[in-house]
Design a protein around this motif. Structure first.
Motif, short mmCIF file in Angstrom:
data_model
loop_
_atom_site.label_atom_id
_atom_site.label_comp_id
_atom_site.label_asym_id
_atom_site.label_seq_id
_atom_site.Cartn_x
_atom_site.Cartn_y
_atom_site.Cartn_z
N ASP A 102 -26.32 90.98 77.19
CA ASP A 102 -27.02 91.97 78.03
C ASP A 102 -28.53 91.81 77.91
O ASP A 102 -29.26 91.95 78.89
CB ASP A 102 -26.61 93.39 77.62
N LEU A 103 -29.00 91.53 76.68
CA LEU A 103 -30.43 91.33 76.47
C LEU A 103 -30.90 90.07 77.21
O LEU A 103 -32.01 90.04 77.78
CB LEU A 103 -30.73 91.20 74.97
N SER A 114 -37.07 91.02 81.77
CA SER A 114 -38.20 90.86 80.84
C SER A 114 -37.97 89.74 79.82
O SER A 114 -38.88 89.36 79.08
CB SER A 114 -38.47 92.17 80.10
N THR A 115 -36.75 89.21 79.76
CA THR A 115 -36.42 88.14 78.80
C THR A 115 -36.83 86.79 79.38
O THR A 115 -36.45 86.45 80.51
CB THR A 115 -34.91 88.14 78.49
N SER A 116 -37.57 86.02 78.60
CA SER A 116 -38.02 84.71 79.07
C SER A 116 -36.85 83.73 79.16
O SER A 116 -35.78 83.96 78.57
CB SER A 116 -39.08 84.15 78.11
N ALA A 117 -37.07 82.64 79.87
CA ALA A 117 -36.01 81.64 80.06
C ALA A 117 -35.55 81.06 78.73
O ALA A 117 -34.34 80.86 78.51
CB ALA A 117 -36.51 80.53 80.98
N GLU A 118 -36.49 80.78 77.83
CA GLU A 118 -36.14 80.21 76.53
C GLU A 118 -35.37 81.22 75.68
O GLU A 118 -34.39 80.87 75.01
CB GLU A 118 -37.40 79.75 75.80
N LEU A 167 -30.28 83.46 73.41
CA LEU A 167 -29.39 84.62 73.32
C LEU A 167 -27.99 84.30 73.84
O LEU A 167 -27.00 84.78 73.31
CB LEU A 167 -29.99 85.80 74.09
N VAL A 168 -27.93 83.49 74.89
CA VAL A 168 -26.63 83.11 75.45
C VAL A 168 -25.80 82.34 74.43
O VAL A 168 -24.60 82.59 74.26
CB VAL A 168 -26.84 82.27 76.74
N TYR A 169 -26.43 81.42 73.73
CA TYR A 169 -25.72 80.64 72.71
C TYR A 169 -25.39 81.50 71.48
O TYR A 169 -24.33 81.34 70.86
CB TYR A 169 -26.52 79.41 72.31
N GLU A 170 -26.28 82.41 71.14
CA GLU A 170 -26.00 83.34 70.05
C GLU A 170 -24.79 84.19 70.38
O GLU A 170 -23.89 84.40 69.54
CB GLU A 170 -27.21 84.27 69.83
N ALA A 171 -24.76 84.70 71.58
CA ALA A 171 -23.65 85.56 72.01
C ALA A 171 -22.32 84.84 71.88
O ALA A 171 -21.32 85.41 71.42
CB ALA A 171 -23.87 86.00 73.46
N LEU A 172 -22.30 83.56 72.25
CA LEU A 172 -21.07 82.77 72.13
C LEU A 172 -20.64 82.66 70.67
O LEU A 172 -19.44 82.79 70.35
CB LEU A 172 -21.26 81.39 72.73
#
Length: 298
Positions: free
Chosen positions: A126-127, A132-136, A141-146
């Motif tokens: 979600d974050l 407001s979240t930058s591309a990097e 965060l996407v990989y962390e979530a996984l």
């Protein structure tokens, strides 16, 4: 050993049990001063040894019981703490406090509790979705979530939400891995959505997402179909009818639960050239109370 026996006595005494001293005394251990004058002679020690053995067993039992009690108290305390964090997390999630929710849950990223971990996976994703979240930062965060979703699944394979969020997070990571990986992941995603539905047939979100999976492959562009056919003997396929069935199942499980489900019911009917039913569901989507930014966009 002596400290543990004292602990046992202190723990057991409030429960109305006799003290360690009285138990040891009953078992035949002298509770007076050191041996010597007035103590037991060698022959008496030999004659009393069976009682002494019983006494040691009683002492060992007390130590064992004390350790069980302490361990039990620790487990209860830990479970209370987890329940408290989950309660706070659900409140923040319901309030739309995405950043606060992430900061709360990331403190527990080393938790062994699947309920905490899949919530952390959701919060991380979600974050990542915030404008407001930058591309990097989003990629990270996407990989962390996984990773969090994977860990949740490892801790409890029977947790339907862990399966659901693992599938969602794999799909997100596919955006960074290329078309070949994305198509290959599609089989895994479908498997975990289906498993989530098996574990909880009343979870409308899992059913809706299975419908989205079907819809996506039903409208896959021809060039992607060609790539999929070259890479896989049996590439993933689906139909609009199958997608429609899942969207209706989701609506039956929890009526009016999600604006996007209403939208895709309308879109699926449009694809099937049923304009009357499409108008019905698209009208419901248009009139849906906009609680979130996604609702407004839809």
């Amino acid at each position: 050993m002596a400290a543990a026996a004292v602990m046992a006595a202190l723990l057991l005494r409030p429960l109305g049990r006799p003290s360690a001293r009285s138990l040891l005394g009953r078992a035949g251990v002298a509770t007076g001063g050191p041996r010597g004058r007035g103590g037991l002679g060698r022959s008496q020690v030999l004659r009393k040894s069976p009682k002494r053995g019983v006494a040691l067993s009683a002492g060992s039992f007390l130590v064992y019981e004390a350790s069980k009690l302490v361990s039990g108290f620790a487990e209860v305390h830990a479970s209370f703490k987890v329940a408290e964090v989950i309660e706070q997390a659900d409140y923040l999630y319901g309030s739309g406090e995405t950043e606060k929710l992430y900061r709360l849950l990331v403190q527990h990223k080393n938790s062994e509790d699947a309920e905490l971990l899949w919530r952390l996976a959701r919060a991380s994703r979600d974050l990542a979705q915030l404008s407001s979240t930058s591309a990097e930062e989003k990629r990270q965060l996407v990989y962390e979530a996984l990773e969090y979703a994977k860990k949740a699944l490892e801790k409890n394979e029977s947790n339907f939400a862990a399966h659901k969020w693992y599938a969602i997070c794999i799909s997100d990571v596919g955006d960074y891995e290329g078309i070949k990986v994305k198509i290959a992941n599609a089989f895994v995603i479908k498997e975990h959505f289906q498993r989530a539905i098996e574990l909880n047939p009343k979870d409308a979100t899992s059913i809706h997402l299975m419908g989205i999976w079907c819809y996506s492959f039903a409208e896959m562009p021809w060039y992607q179909r060609k790539i999929a056919a070259m890479l896989f003997a049996t590439p993933p396929t689906s139909t609009y009818q199958e997608a429609l069935r899942y969207f209706h199942m989701a609506e039956e499980a929890d009526p009016n639960f999600y604006s996007k489900n209403l939208l895709f019911l309308g879109k699926a009917y449009l694809k099937l050239n049923n304009k009357k039913m499409a108008l019905l569901w698209l009208s419901k989507a248009k009139d849906y109370p906009a609680h979130t930014e996604e609702d407004k966009q839809l």
